[in-house]
Design an enzyme around this catalytic site. Structure first.
Site, PDB file in Angstrom:
ATOM      1  N   ARG A  57      55.125  93.124  15.611  1.00  0.00           N
ATOM      2  CA  ARG A  57      56.530  92.801  15.335  1.00  0.00           C
ATOM      3  C   ARG A  57      57.317  92.816  16.653  1.00  0.00           C
ATOM      4  O   ARG A  57      58.159  91.967  16.906  1.00  0.00           O
ATOM      5  CB  ARG A  57      57.144  93.799  14.336  1.00  0.00           C
ATOM      6  N   TYR A  62      76.405  73.236  13.529  1.00  0.00           N
ATOM      7  CA  TYR A  62      75.379  73.135  12.489  1.00  0.00           C
ATOM      8  C   TYR A  62      75.854  73.918  11.255  1.00  0.00           C
ATOM      9  O   TYR A  62      76.390  75.027  11.387  1.00  0.00           O
ATOM     10  CB  TYR A  62      74.053  73.703  13.032  1.00  0.00           C
ATOM     11  N   ASP A  99      74.513  77.323  22.234  1.00  0.00           N
ATOM     12  CA  ASP A  99      73.432  76.762  21.423  1.00  0.00           C
ATOM     13  C   ASP A  99      73.018  75.447  22.084  1.00  0.00           C
ATOM     14  O   ASP A  99      73.747  74.449  22.039  1.00  0.00           O
ATOM     15  CB  ASP A  99      73.935  76.556  19.984  1.00  0.00           C
ATOM     16  N   LYS A 136      63.237  72.284  16.867  1.00  0.00           N
ATOM     17  CA  LYS A 136      63.629  70.915  17.182  1.00  0.00           C
ATOM     18  C   LYS A 136      62.850  70.392  18.394  1.00  0.00           C
ATOM     19  O   LYS A 136      61.650  70.255  18.315  1.00  0.00           O
ATOM     20  CB  LYS A 136      65.148  70.871  17.377  1.00  0.00           C
TER      21      LYS A 136
HETATM   22  O1  P1T Z   1      66.694  75.683  11.377  1.00  0.00           O
HETATM   23  P1  P1T Z   1      66.672  76.803  12.380  1.00  0.00           P
HETATM   24  O2  P1T Z   1      65.458  76.812  13.255  1.00  0.00           O
HETATM   25  O3  P1T Z   1      66.931  78.142  11.748  1.00  0.00           O
HETATM   26  O4  P1T Z   1      67.877  76.523  13.418  1.00  0.00           O
HETATM   27  C1  P1T Z   1      69.214  76.488  13.021  1.00  0.00           C
HETATM   28  C2  P1T Z   1      70.014  75.581  13.907  1.00  0.00           C
HETATM   29  C3  P1T Z   1      70.812  76.117  14.913  1.00  0.00           C
HETATM   30  N1  P1T Z   1      71.548  75.339  15.745  1.00  0.00           N
HETATM   31  C4  P1T Z   1      71.524  74.000  15.644  1.00  0.00           C
HETATM   32  C5  P1T Z   1      72.347  73.175  16.569  1.00  0.00           C
HETATM   33  C6  P1T Z   1      70.736  73.389  14.667  1.00  0.00           C
HETATM   34  O5  P1T Z   1      70.733  72.038  14.607  1.00  0.00           O
HETATM   35  C7  P1T Z   1      69.974  74.186  13.758  1.00  0.00           C
HETATM   36  C8  P1T Z   1      69.159  73.579  12.664  1.00  0.00           C
HETATM   37  N2  P1T Z   1      69.551  72.280  12.334  1.00  0.00           N
HETATM   38  C9  P1T Z   1      68.992  71.512  11.340  1.00  0.00           C
HETATM   39  C10 P1T Z   1      68.021  71.932  10.521  1.00  0.00           C
HETATM   40  C11 P1T Z   1      69.549  70.139  11.230  1.00  0.00           C
HETATM   41  O6  P1T Z   1      68.924  69.256  10.640  1.00  0.00           O
HETATM   42  O7  P1T Z   1      70.632  69.931  11.781  1.00  0.00           O
END
Ligand code: P1T
Length: 382
Positions: free
Chosen positions: A48, A100, A172, A197
Site C-alpha cells: 500500500r 472536469y 491539473d 489519459k
Molecule cells: O478519471 P480519473 O483518473 O479519476 O481523473 C479525473 C480527472 C481529473 N482531471 C481532469 C482534467 C480530468 O479530465 C479527469 C477525468 N476526466 C474524464 C474522465 C473525462 O472524460 O473528462
C-alpha cells in the site's frame, strides 16, 4: 544527468532489474516483503505504501515533470482527494469555473459539507484569482487547458499570486500532459495528473498522480497516500510505464491531428463555435504559446442550431470516433460533456461557462487524419 524528455520517458526510474538484469521493470506482484528482523528490510515493507514497480513509475513521472517526488494513485480523483486532505474546516480554495465534472463534484459534494469553502472564478483572468484570495485561502487549484472548453490559465502569473498569499498552488496538467507543459517550472507547488489519459495513453488503466519538489509537502502528501491507501497495483504501474515510453511520439501525433481536425471544422457550416487553443483568435492563444510546446489533441465544438436530441443523434453517427467518456488514448473519442463527463455540474453553472447541450468534445487520437476528417464529414453531414 540532465536528460531530455524522450530519454527520460524511456529510462527515468527504470534501471535494469538488480536481481535478474531484466531490462523492463518487472511487475512486483506482491503485497508484502520479508524482513530479516523487525525493521530490517530493503526499503519495501507493504505494497500500500511502497512497491518497486510503482516506485519506478513515480520516479519516471517526477522526472517528466522536472520534480523531485512522484506519487501514484488509483485514480485522478484519489490524487485530488489526497491534496484536499491537507485542508481543514474554514480553509478556502480558489479554483476555476470550468473544471472536469468530477473535480467540481469532489469540491462541492465531499469537501464543502466538511467546511471547506470553494470560490469558482475565471482562472484565465489572474486578476479574478487575486480578487478571490482572502486570509483563509490555503489552496489555488487550476486546470489548464480546461475540460472541456479549453480555457487557458497563465500558470506563472497565478504562481506569483499564490506566493504572495502563502497559498499552496496545484495545477491539473491532465489536458496538456508533461510533454506539452511543466507547471512546476512555472512556479506551481503540485502537479496533478489523471494518468488515465495521455500518460497511460491506451485507455486501459485508471490512475492518478501528484508531483512535487518540496520535501515537507511530499511528506505530508505521502502520509495521506499511505494512511488512506488509494494506491494502484503493480500491473497498472507497469502498463503506464510502458505507455509513457511513447508519450512524446503520441503527443506529437495528437497535436498534428488536433490541428488538422480543428482547421477542417473551423469553417464547417454545421459548427457554430470551435474551441482549440491553436487558433490565433482563441482568447488563450498567447498564453498557450508561452507555456505549452504545442496546442494538444483536444477540440470542442458547438453544433449550429442543434437541440439535445439532434446533438445526441449526431454524436451517435460516428464510425471511427467512439462515443465514450475519457480522453488521451490513441483512439479518437467523442463525448457529450453536459450529460456525460460534466453531468454532475448544475445546468446553470455549466451553461455559464459554455458547457451547453449542443457542445461535443473530441479527443483526437493518432489514427490517419484523413479517416478522422471523413468520419466527421459523414457524421455531421447526415
Ligand atoms: O478519471 P480519473 O483518473 O479519476 O481523473 C479525473 C480527472 C481529473 N482531471 C481532469 C482534467 C480530468 O479530465 C479527469 C477525468 N476526466 C474524464 C474522465 C473525462 O472524460 O473528462
Amino acid at each position: 544527468m540532465n536528460y531530455k524528455f524522450a530519454t527520460k520517458a524511456i529510462h527515468a526510474g527504470q534501471e535494469s532489474d538488480p536481481t535478474t538484469g531484466a531490462v523492463m521493470t518487472p511487475i512486483y506482484q506482491t503485497s508484502t516483503y520479508q524482513q530479516k528482523s523487525p525493521g530490517d528490510h530493503k526499503g519495501f515493507e507493504y505494497s500500500r505504501g511502497t512497491n518497486p514497480t510503482r516506485k519506478a513509475l513515480e520516479d519516471c513521472l517526477a522526472a517528466l515533470e522536472n520534480g523531485k517526488h512522484g506519487l501514484a494513485f488509483s485514480s485522478g480523483m484519489a490524487a485530488t482527494d489526497c491534496v484536499l486532505r491537507l485542508l481543514k474546516p474554514g480553509d478556502e480554495v480558489v479554483t476555476g469555473d470550468d473544471l472536469y465534472g468530477g473535480s467540481y463534484r469532489i469540491f462541492t459534494k465531499v469537501y464543502e459539507p466538511l467546511g471547506i469553502v470553494f470560490k469558482f472564478v475565471n482562472t484565465s483572468d489572474p486578476e479574478a484569482v487575486r480578487a478571490a484570495i482572502s486570509d483563509n485561502t490555503k489552496l489555488i487549484w487550476v486546470e489548464t487547458p480546461t475540460n472541456p472548453t479549453l480555457k487557458l490559465a497563465d500558470i506563472a502569473a497565478i504562481a506569483e499570486i499564490a506566493k504572495a498569499s502563502n497559498a499552496l498552488y496545484a495545477v491539473d496538467n491532465t489536458f496538456a500532459s508533461p510533454y506539452l507543459q511543466n507547471p512546476l517550472d512555472l512556479g506551481a507547488d503540485i502537479v496533478m495528473h489523471s494518468v488515465t489519459k495521455y500518460l497511460g495513453g491506451h485507455s486501459d488503466v485508471v490512475m492518478g498522480a501528484l508531483i512535487v519538489n518540496d520535501e515537507e509537502l511530499y511528506k505530508q502528501l505521502w502520509f495521506y497516500y499511505n494512511a488512506c491507501g488509494g494506491t494502484p497495483g503493480p500491473q497498472d504501474a507497469f502498463l503506464v510505464l510502458r505507455g509513457i515510453k511513447t508519450l512524446h511520439l503520441r503527443m506529437r501525433a495528437h497535436c498534428e491531428n488536433g490541428r488538422a481536425i480543428a482547421e477542417y471544422l473551423k469553417n464547417h457550416p454545421k459548427i457554430e463555435k470551435i474551441y482549440w487553443p491553436g487558433f490565433t483568435d482563441h482568447p488563450g492563444h498567447d498564453v498557450a504559446k508561452k507555456q505549452m510546446k504545442d496546442f494538444g489533441g483536444m477540440v470542442s465544438i458547438v453544433l449550429k442550431g442543434a437541440d439535445l436530441q439532434e446533438t445526441f443523434r449526431i454524436a451517435s453517427q460516428f464510425m471511427v470516433f467512439t462515443l465514450a467518456e475519457s480522453l488521451g488514448g490513441v483512439e479518437s473519442l467523442i463525448n457529450h460533456p453536459a450529460t456525460m463527463t460534466h453531468g454532475s455540474i448544475p445546468k446553470e453553472a455549466r451553461e455559464k461557462v459554455g458547457v451547453v447541450d449542443n457542445l461535443l468534445r473530441l479527443s483526437v487520437g493518432v489514427e490517419d487524419a484523413e479517416d478522422l476528417i471523413a468520419d466527421l464529414e459523414q457524421a455531421l453531414g447526415k
